[in-house]
Design an enzyme around this catalytic site. Sequence first.
Site, short mmCIF file in Angstrom:
data_model
loop_
_atom_site.label_atom_id
_atom_site.label_comp_id
_atom_site.label_asym_id
_atom_site.label_seq_id
_atom_site.Cartn_x
_atom_site.Cartn_y
_atom_site.Cartn_z
CE1 TYR A 274 43.12 47.29 43.86
CE2 TYR A 274 42.80 47.86 46.16
CZ TYR A 274 42.41 47.94 44.85
OH TYR A 274 41.28 48.65 44.51
CE LYS B 87 40.71 44.41 43.12
NZ LYS B 87 40.77 45.76 42.52
#
Length: 295
Positions: A131, A159
């Site tokens: 992330y 991501k």
Amino acid sequence: MFHGLSAFPLTPVNETGIDEKAFVTLIQRLVAAGVDSIGTLGSTGNYAYLNREERLRVLQLAVHSAEGIPVMTSISAIRTLEVLRLAEDAQRAGASAVLLAPISYQALTNEEVFSLYEQVTSSLSIPLCVYDNPGTSHFHFSDELHGRISELPNVGSIKIPGVPTDPEAAKTRIKKLRGSIPPHVTIGVSGDSFAVTGLNAGCEAWFSVLGGLFPQACLNMTRLAQDGFADEAERLSALLEPIWTLFHQYGSLRVVSAAAEISGLITSPSLPLPLQPLNPSAREYLKLILNNLQE
């Protein structure tokens, strides 16, 4: 797992607790739309405001209600020890993947971040998504660090926070990152206003906040981009520019919670203190936007 539309629903929560019924309703909307995966407890999922037991309960509700659609959940926490405990909870609860951002009170070094992912992936039996969210973590990944982390076992996707708005510049950005990571690791775009540009530039997934509330609209844009209809996908994204503007002004969490309240899907208040809802004028503007989109 890390392809197509990954929809990230809001976790409605206030000082009395989590609205479990409303949360399940949001999950059921995603199931009915046929999203490719569900991302629970992301930033819009209020993970940072929930304790370990609350996070486990939200994940259990999502897995139980997802009807076989893969569920990814955040395991981000300040201490590595807590991250490992959350990873264990996620695996036991039936999550299909975990999402990990390097959050910390103290600024982290590259080696500290690498060590975090190294320790977590060594004990995982399910895939991990890195992330990369500097807006909240205040940590900026280099492509070199992404490459090192992507070589660790069980890392399946990154991501990223967005792409350049220019289509050619976006393609260049994705190509450069892709050159630093193994071919089995996918790239997923977040930051909904950049999503279609990212998909058209070669991202395999869209990790979507708006998709957690209005999955069908986001799924349509995802499929158009995947099928090569770049211009039509961009046209539909442009229609949502007023919402993207509100996201940038007030944060996607406040806007999505207000949109869910306006749509009658959750009740107010739906944010944990000290977070405050949209101000009345912004809420009225959002209501007008939603009415226009439905016409």
